[in-house]
Design a protein around this motif. Structure first.
Motif, PDB file in Angstrom:
ATOM      1  N   PRO A 411     -18.603 -37.524 -36.031  1.00 54.74           N
ATOM      2  CA  PRO A 411     -19.368 -38.729 -35.694  1.00 54.74           C
ATOM      3  C   PRO A 411     -19.253 -39.743 -36.831  1.00 54.74           C
ATOM      4  CG  PRO A 411     -20.680 -36.739 -35.364  1.00 54.74           C
ATOM      5  CD  PRO A 411     -19.463 -36.321 -36.135  1.00 54.74           C
ATOM      6  N   LYS A 412     -18.540 -40.823 -36.575  1.00 57.69           N
ATOM      7  CA  LYS A 412     -18.292 -41.809 -37.613  1.00 57.69           C
ATOM      8  C   LYS A 412     -18.042 -43.157 -36.952  1.00 57.69           C
ATOM      9  CE  LYS A 412     -15.744 -41.924 -41.997  1.00 57.69           C
ATOM     10  NZ  LYS A 412     -14.729 -41.205 -42.807  1.00 57.69           N
ATOM     11  N   GLY A 413     -18.768 -44.185 -37.391  1.00 58.04           N
ATOM     12  CA  GLY A 413     -18.635 -45.487 -36.767  1.00 58.04           C
ATOM     13  C   GLY A 413     -17.221 -46.011 -36.767  1.00 58.04           C
ATOM     14  N   GLY A 414     -16.476 -45.751 -37.842  1.00 58.25           N
ATOM     15  CA  GLY A 414     -15.109 -46.246 -37.951  1.00 58.25           C
ATOM     16  C   GLY A 414     -14.135 -45.595 -36.991  1.00 58.25           C
ATOM     17  N   PHE A 415     -14.554 -44.530 -36.340  1.00 61.47           N
ATOM     18  CA  PHE A 415     -13.683 -43.823 -35.406  1.00 61.47           C
ATOM     19  C   PHE A 415     -13.870 -44.284 -33.954  1.00 61.47           C
ATOM     20  CE2 PHE A 415     -13.180 -39.683 -38.101  1.00 61.47           C
ATOM     21  CZ  PHE A 415     -12.475 -40.424 -39.044  1.00 61.47           C
ATOM     22  N   ALA A 416     -14.530 -45.411 -33.749  1.00 56.21           N
ATOM     23  CA  ALA A 416     -14.855 -45.857 -32.388  1.00 56.21           C
ATOM     24  C   ALA A 416     -13.618 -46.052 -31.517  1.00 56.21           C
ATOM     25  CB  ALA A 416     -15.660 -47.154 -32.454  1.00 56.21           C
ATOM     26  N   GLU A 417     -12.491 -46.443 -32.126  1.00 54.93           N
ATOM     27  CA  GLU A 417     -11.281 -46.651 -31.325  1.00 54.93           C
ATOM     28  C   GLU A 417     -10.802 -45.345 -30.689  1.00 54.93           C
ATOM     29  OE1 GLU A 417      -8.883 -50.218 -33.532  1.00 54.93           O
ATOM     30  OE2 GLU A 417      -9.445 -48.482 -34.737  1.00 54.93           O
ATOM     31  N   GLY A 418     -11.129 -44.216 -31.331  1.00 59.25           N
ATOM     32  CA  GLY A 418     -10.772 -42.927 -30.737  1.00 59.25           C
ATOM     33  C   GLY A 418     -11.478 -42.713 -29.404  1.00 59.25           C
ATOM     34  N   LYS A 419     -12.659 -43.267 -29.254  1.00 64.85           N
ATOM     35  CA  LYS A 419     -13.372 -43.152 -27.971  1.00 64.85           C
ATOM     36  C   LYS A 419     -12.593 -43.870 -26.868  1.00 64.85           C
ATOM     37  CE  LYS A 419     -17.914 -42.802 -30.194  1.00 64.85           C
ATOM     38  NZ  LYS A 419     -19.274 -43.376 -30.311  1.00 64.85           N
ATOM     39  N   THR A 420     -11.939 -44.963 -27.242  1.00 63.78           N
ATOM     40  CA  THR A 420     -11.096 -45.674 -26.283  1.00 63.78           C
ATOM     41  C   THR A 420      -9.903 -44.819 -25.881  1.00 63.78           C
ATOM     42  OG1 THR A 420     -11.738 -47.811 -27.232  1.00 63.78           O
ATOM     43  CG2 THR A 420      -9.729 -47.764 -25.913  1.00 63.78           C
ATOM     44  N   VAL A 421      -9.337 -44.082 -26.842  1.00 64.45           N
ATOM     45  CA  VAL A 421      -8.212 -43.190 -26.541  1.00 64.45           C
ATOM     46  C   VAL A 421      -8.631 -42.125 -25.531  1.00 64.45           C
ATOM     47  CG1 VAL A 421      -6.572 -41.521 -27.503  1.00 64.45           C
ATOM     48  CG2 VAL A 421      -7.187 -43.564 -28.817  1.00 64.45           C
ATOM     49  N   ILE A 422      -9.765 -41.493 -25.794  1.00 64.13           N
ATOM     50  CA  ILE A 422     -10.238 -40.433 -24.892  1.00 64.13           C
ATOM     51  C   ILE A 422     -10.583 -40.995 -23.520  1.00 64.13           C
ATOM     52  CG2 ILE A 422     -11.933 -38.595 -24.586  1.00 64.13           C
ATOM     53  CD1 ILE A 422      -9.849 -38.214 -26.874  1.00 64.13           C
ATOM     54  N   LYS A 423     -11.145 -42.190 -23.477  1.00 59.93           N
ATOM     55  CA  LYS A 423     -11.447 -42.826 -22.189  1.00 59.93           C
ATOM     56  C   LYS A 423     -10.169 -43.053 -21.392  1.00 59.93           C
ATOM     57  CE  LYS A 423     -13.690 -46.868 -20.092  1.00 59.93           C
ATOM     58  NZ  LYS A 423     -12.582 -47.131 -19.151  1.00 59.93           N
ATOM     59  N   HIS A 424      -9.128 -43.561 -22.064  1.00 55.24           N
ATOM     60  CA  HIS A 424      -7.857 -43.786 -21.375  1.00 55.24           C
ATOM     61  C   HIS A 424      -7.300 -42.470 -20.840  1.00 55.24           C
ATOM     62  CE1 HIS A 424      -3.467 -44.174 -21.023  1.00 55.24           C
ATOM     63  NE2 HIS A 424      -3.732 -45.424 -20.653  1.00 55.24           N
ATOM     64  N   TRP A 425      -7.386 -41.420 -21.652  1.00 58.52           N
ATOM     65  CA  TRP A 425      -6.893 -40.104 -21.226  1.00 58.52           C
ATOM     66  C   TRP A 425      -7.633 -39.616 -19.991  1.00 58.52           C
ATOM     67  CZ3 TRP A 425      -9.711 -35.302 -22.639  1.00 58.52           C
ATOM     68  CH2 TRP A 425      -9.061 -34.165 -22.207  1.00 58.52           C
ATOM     69  N   LEU A 426      -8.951 -39.725 -19.998  1.00 56.46           N
ATOM     70  CA  LEU A 426      -9.741 -39.280 -18.850  1.00 56.46           C
ATOM     71  C   LEU A 426      -9.499 -40.157 -17.625  1.00 56.46           C
ATOM     72  CD1 LEU A 426     -13.103 -38.392 -20.627  1.00 56.46           C
ATOM     73  CD2 LEU A 426     -11.425 -36.799 -19.697  1.00 56.46           C
ATOM     74  N   ASP A 427      -9.266 -41.458 -17.839  1.00 57.68           N
ATOM     75  CA  ASP A 427      -9.021 -42.360 -16.726  1.00 57.68           C
ATOM     76  C   ASP A 427      -7.664 -42.143 -16.080  1.00 57.68           C
ATOM     77  OD1 ASP A 427     -11.445 -43.601 -17.192  1.00 57.68           O
ATOM     78  OD2 ASP A 427     -10.601 -45.372 -18.183  1.00 57.68           O
ATOM     79  N   ASN A 428      -6.665 -41.759 -16.897  1.00 52.83           N
ATOM     80  CA  ASN A 428      -5.292 -41.805 -16.402  1.00 52.83           C
ATOM     81  C   ASN A 428      -4.526 -40.480 -16.412  1.00 52.83           C
ATOM     82  OD1 ASN A 428      -4.644 -44.942 -16.222  1.00 52.83           O
ATOM     83  ND2 ASN A 428      -5.854 -44.617 -18.083  1.00 52.83           N
ATOM     84  N   GLU A 429      -4.918 -39.541 -17.265  1.00 54.27           N
ATOM     85  CA  GLU A 429      -4.067 -38.360 -17.455  1.00 54.27           C
ATOM     86  C   GLU A 429      -4.752 -37.026 -17.196  1.00 54.27           C
ATOM     87  OE1 GLU A 429      -0.875 -38.093 -17.884  1.00 54.27           O
ATOM     88  OE2 GLU A 429      -0.576 -40.265 -17.897  1.00 54.27           O
ATOM     89  N   PHE A 430      -6.068 -36.997 -17.097  1.00 51.70           N
ATOM     90  CA  PHE A 430      -6.741 -35.710 -16.874  1.00 51.70           C
ATOM     91  C   PHE A 430      -7.264 -35.653 -15.443  1.00 51.70           C
ATOM     92  CE2 PHE A 430     -10.007 -32.493 -16.878  1.00 51.70           C
ATOM     93  CZ  PHE A 430      -9.470 -31.500 -17.685  1.00 51.70           C
ATOM     94  N   LEU A 431      -6.670 -34.775 -14.660  1.00 50.41           N
ATOM     95  CA  LEU A 431      -7.082 -34.621 -13.272  1.00 50.41           C
ATOM     96  C   LEU A 431      -7.741 -33.268 -13.046  1.00 50.41           C
ATOM     97  CD1 LEU A 431      -3.977 -36.105 -11.392  1.00 50.41           C
ATOM     98  CD2 LEU A 431      -6.068 -37.258 -12.117  1.00 50.41           C
ATOM     99  N   VAL A 432      -8.808 -33.263 -12.291  1.00 52.67           N
ATOM    100  CA  VAL A 432      -9.515 -32.020 -11.974  1.00 52.67           C
ATOM    101  C   VAL A 432      -8.986 -31.463 -10.654  1.00 52.67           C
ATOM    102  CG1 VAL A 432     -11.756 -31.015 -11.423  1.00 52.67           C
ATOM    103  CG2 VAL A 432     -11.577 -32.736 -13.210  1.00 52.67           C
TER     104      VAL A 432
END
Length: 432
Positions: A411-432
């Motif tokens: 948990p680190k404020g400077g790592f916020a861009e990583g949340k965007t990476v994970i969002k993109h992954w969940l939106d586009n590459e991870f299928l249930v």
């Protein structure tokens, strides 16, 4: 560490990296739960935590395969039938995951369920050797290879794996191996690779590419995916044409460079202060951990470690049936400018692998010079590209430790861009 609903039939395994622990993937686990809830069961693998990652990819892969099978068996006894499998690897965890996939394939596990998603974040698929020539290569790559026991030898491709006489990473990417055959079973395969500031895993090795289109950021126009905060780069077309520069562009570039230098100055001063004592401590600790690691590997091979892994000793080829010190280590090689092949050398590489797409820019042009990789590394890239991956370059700009930021390792404020990476992954590459 296993968590989530007892109703899910989809197991997602999260695998941490070198010196890592399950908590490094807490944000990824949380994002998966928030998005998919009861539809997924999460296993944050723990059998290779901390210095146990010194023991190498083979032993780490056997431990992971065993942990996955144990988890599936335990859930089955509770009446929860796992029918789908996804695996996410971070850093060296992606290599351990690929080894485990081969073992699961050889044991018939992947025939009993549906392999769905395989994703790696900042994984050194082609090793961590800095593209250098001559004496510099021997010094800088040789030093790194000898600081983390078996894992270091394997990551720098100086090992000889079993009776093959080849580096493990070369065998791991052999088209006829159980590892590639198992990898092909996954419906979706993707990689996310940092283009800058990843001192552990540079772009070429995590993106499976022979060139570096992002070496000179001041002279390219990056094509970002809309809606993802100028973090995710279009996987089909990395760059756009350069726009005409206005008269102030040179001065703007100068001030950007000054700003970047000022931003990094405290970090470089810290490294200079720590390099002496921290390197001494790090190397001393590495020697101790290497001795302990060799003992664990020996006991494992002799079957004296309390768990039975002998059944994983299968034919590999189908046809043959800690932060400051960590920073110092990472920077030994990362501070070196990469070397490139000459025109004639690059042509020889391409002629030797004519059956695969030519190394070039993402638009098919050959405007980017070929990195000075080893023959084994070129072969690994060709083989894994033939399997097929969706590749996403990642541009983390607000923190200098992009290797940790890409998955929000803490948990680190400077790592916020990583949340965007994970969002993109969940939106586009991870299928249930």
């Amino acid at each position: 560490m296993s968590e989530s609903s007892t109703e899910s039939d989809h197991l997602c395994v999260l695998v941490h990296g070198l010196w890592g622990k399950p908590s490094h993937l807490d944000f990824v686990a949380s994002a998966l739960r928030d998005r998919h809830g009861d539809n997924i069961h999460i296993l944050s693998a723990k059998e290779n935590s901390g210095h146990w990652t010194y023991d190498g990819i083979e032993l780490g892969g056997e431990r992971l395969a065993h942990e996955i099978e144990e988890t599936i068996g335990a859930l089955d006894q509770k009446g929860q039938k796992i029918q789908k499998l996804s695996i996410v690897g971070y850093s060296m965890g992606g290599l351990i995951a690929r080894y485990a996939i081969g073992l699961l394939h050889s044991q018939g596990v992947l025939d009993k369920l549906e392999p769905v998603n395989f994703t790696t974040f900042a994984t050194p698929h082609v090793g961590v050797r800095t593209p250098l020539k001559g004496l510099r290569s021997q010094i800088f790559n040789g030093l790194g290879a000898r600081t983390i026991s078996m894992s270091g030898q394997q990551l720098f491709l100086i090992d000889e794996f079993r009776e093959t006489g080849r580096p493990l990473l070369s065998v791991l990417a052999d088209p006829e191996s159980i590892f590639v055959q198992g990898l092909k079973k996954f419906r979706h395969r993707s990689v996310y690779a940092n283009i800058v500031n990843d001192r552990s895993v540079v772009f070429y090795t995590s993106a499976l590419i022979k060139v570096d289109p992002f070496h000179d950021l001041d002279n390219i126009n990056i094509n970002y995916v809309k809606g993802y905060d100028d973090v995710i780069i279009d996987r089909d077309n990395y760059l756009l044409p350069l726009t005409p520069e206005d008269p102030s562009s040179e001065s703007s570039r100068f001030w950007r460079q000054c700003k970047a230098f000022a931003f990094g100055l405290p970090y470089y001063l810290l490294i200079l202060i720590l390099i002496g004592p921290a390197s001494t401590i790090f190397l001393a600790n590495s020697a101790v951990q290497t001795i302990r690691s060799r003992k664990r590997i020996r006991l494992h091979g002799e079957g004296k470690n309390g768990k039975l892994f002998g059944r994983y000793r299968v034919p590999l080829l189908v046809q043959d049936v800690q932060h400051a010190m960590e920073d110092v280590f990472e920077n030994v090689n990362a501070r070196q400018e990469p070397a490139y092949l000459s025109g004639s050398e690059a042509e020889e590489v391409e002629l030797g692998h004519a059956s695969h797409p030519k190394s070039s820019g993402p638009d098919g042009s050959s405007k980017f010079p070929t990195l000075a990789l080893s023959p084994e590394q070129f072969a690994i890239i060709d083989s894994l590209n033939a399997v097929g991956f969706h590749k996403y370059p990642v541009h983390i700009q607000k923190h200098r430790h992009s290797h940790a930021a890409i998955i929000v390792r803490m948990p680190k404020g400077g790592f916020a861009e990583g949340k965007t990476v994970i969002k993109h992954w969940l939106d586009n590459e991870f299928l249930v």
